[in-house]
Design a protein around this motif. Structure first.
Motif, PDB file in Angstrom:
ATOM      1  N   THR A  20       5.967 -18.082  -3.714  1.00 12.17           N
ATOM      2  CA  THR A  20       5.801 -17.095  -2.837  1.00 12.17           C
ATOM      3  C   THR A  20       4.610 -17.462  -1.762  1.00 12.17           C
ATOM      4  O   THR A  20       3.899 -18.204  -2.104  1.00 12.17           O
ATOM      5  N   THR A  22       2.498 -15.551  -1.073  1.00 15.76           N
ATOM      6  CA  THR A  22       1.058 -15.073  -1.685  1.00 15.76           C
ATOM      7  C   THR A  22       0.524 -16.066  -2.779  1.00 15.76           C
ATOM      8  O   THR A  22      -0.578 -16.449  -2.672  1.00 15.76           O
ATOM      9  N   LEU A  49      -6.899 -12.550   1.753  1.00 12.66           N
ATOM     10  CA  LEU A  49      -5.862 -13.445   2.114  1.00 12.66           C
ATOM     11  C   LEU A  49      -5.086 -13.330   3.324  1.00 12.66           C
ATOM     12  O   LEU A  49      -4.529 -14.312   4.024  1.00 12.66           O
ATOM     13  N   VAL A  51      -2.250 -11.774   3.635  1.00 17.24           N
ATOM     14  CA  VAL A  51      -0.806 -11.833   3.520  1.00 17.24           C
ATOM     15  C   VAL A  51      -0.007 -10.574   3.546  1.00 17.24           C
ATOM     16  O   VAL A  51      -0.871  -9.442   3.396  1.00 17.24           O
ATOM     17  N   ARG A  53       3.025  -7.561   2.513  1.00 23.17           N
ATOM     18  CA  ARG A  53       3.605  -7.292   1.290  1.00 23.17           C
ATOM     19  C   ARG A  53       5.029  -7.930   1.408  1.00 23.17           C
ATOM     20  O   ARG A  53       5.740  -7.932   2.363  1.00 23.17           O
ATOM     21  N   GLU A  54       5.428  -8.532   0.130  1.00 21.78           N
ATOM     22  CA  GLU A  54       6.778  -9.208   0.162  1.00 21.78           C
ATOM     23  C   GLU A  54       7.855  -8.386  -0.252  1.00 21.78           C
ATOM     24  O   GLU A  54       7.477  -7.285  -0.776  1.00 21.78           O
ATOM     25  N   PHE A  68      -0.763  -9.444  -6.594  1.00 19.33           N
ATOM     26  CA  PHE A  68      -1.725  -9.040  -5.287  1.00 19.33           C
ATOM     27  C   PHE A  68      -1.333  -7.882  -4.504  1.00 19.33           C
ATOM     28  O   PHE A  68      -0.303  -7.735  -4.061  1.00 19.33           O
ATOM     29  N   VAL A  70      -1.789  -5.919  -1.326  1.00 22.10           N
ATOM     30  CA  VAL A  70      -2.046  -6.060   0.106  1.00 22.10           C
ATOM     31  C   VAL A  70      -3.065  -5.227   0.682  1.00 22.10           C
ATOM     32  O   VAL A  70      -4.059  -5.525   1.263  1.00 22.10           O
ATOM     33  N   GLU A  73      -6.539  -5.910  -0.561  1.00 18.15           N
ATOM     34  CA  GLU A  73      -6.665  -7.387  -0.795  1.00 18.15           C
ATOM     35  C   GLU A  73      -7.015  -7.943  -2.016  1.00 18.15           C
ATOM     36  O   GLU A  73      -8.421  -8.404  -2.052  1.00 18.15           O
ATOM     37  N   ASN A  97       2.349  -7.922  -4.803  1.00 18.03           N
ATOM     38  CA  ASN A  97       3.066  -9.173  -4.631  1.00 18.03           C
ATOM     39  C   ASN A  97       2.879  -9.822  -5.961  1.00 18.03           C
ATOM     40  O   ASN A  97       1.733 -10.126  -6.264  1.00 18.03           O
ATOM     41  N   TRP A  99       2.696 -13.103  -8.083  1.00 16.74           N
ATOM     42  CA  TRP A  99       2.515 -14.395  -7.381  1.00 16.74           C
ATOM     43  C   TRP A  99       2.463 -15.550  -8.673  1.00 16.74           C
ATOM     44  O   TRP A  99       2.323 -16.578  -8.440  1.00 16.74           O
TER      45      TRP A  99
END
Length: 125
Positions: A20, A22, A49, A51, A53-54, A68, A70, A73, A97, A99
């Protein structure tokens, strides 16, 4: 298989990274240190990070899944019910996410105190 090692006091968590964005960002950021915080039966720590949101982000995780958040963070590791949980589920504050995964018994995180140092390193194969 890429792995990270999280050391919190005497507890060591070996995390297998998923494929991923993340996971990629965490792997690239290691090594780093942070301080532990709690929310119910969840340990979290801040890692900037940047990143997004997936698509597969979720708020209910299984023991051993590492996520993780978002917003804020933060790496979040649930090991039991949180204030948002229904019954015994592990429900994070918001979708996060996922990871990585660990075979370590995450219930050992009950021994972690707020402010404990967390060290994250790449685990060489």
């Amino acid at each position: 298989m890429r792995k990270l090692r999280l050391v919190i006091g005497k507890l060591e968590i070996e995390a297998e990274l998923l494929e991923t964005p993340t996971a990629d960002a965490l792997y690239a950021a290691a090594p780093f240190e942070a301080r532990a915080a709690h929310w119910g039966e969840e340990v979290y720590f801040t890692v900037p990070l940047g990143v997004e949101r997936e698509a597969g982000a979720r708020d209910v995780v299984q023991p051993g899944e590492l996520a993780f958040r978002v917003e804020g963070e933060a790496v979040v590791i649930g090991y039991g019910p949180t204030p948002n949980s229904e019954d015994t589920e592990i429900r994070l504050a918001m979708p996060a996410n996922v990871w990585g995964v660990t075979k370590t018994d995450v219930r050992q995180l009950r021994k972690v105190e707020a402010g404990d140092l967390i060290r994250v390193d790449v685990l060489e194969s």
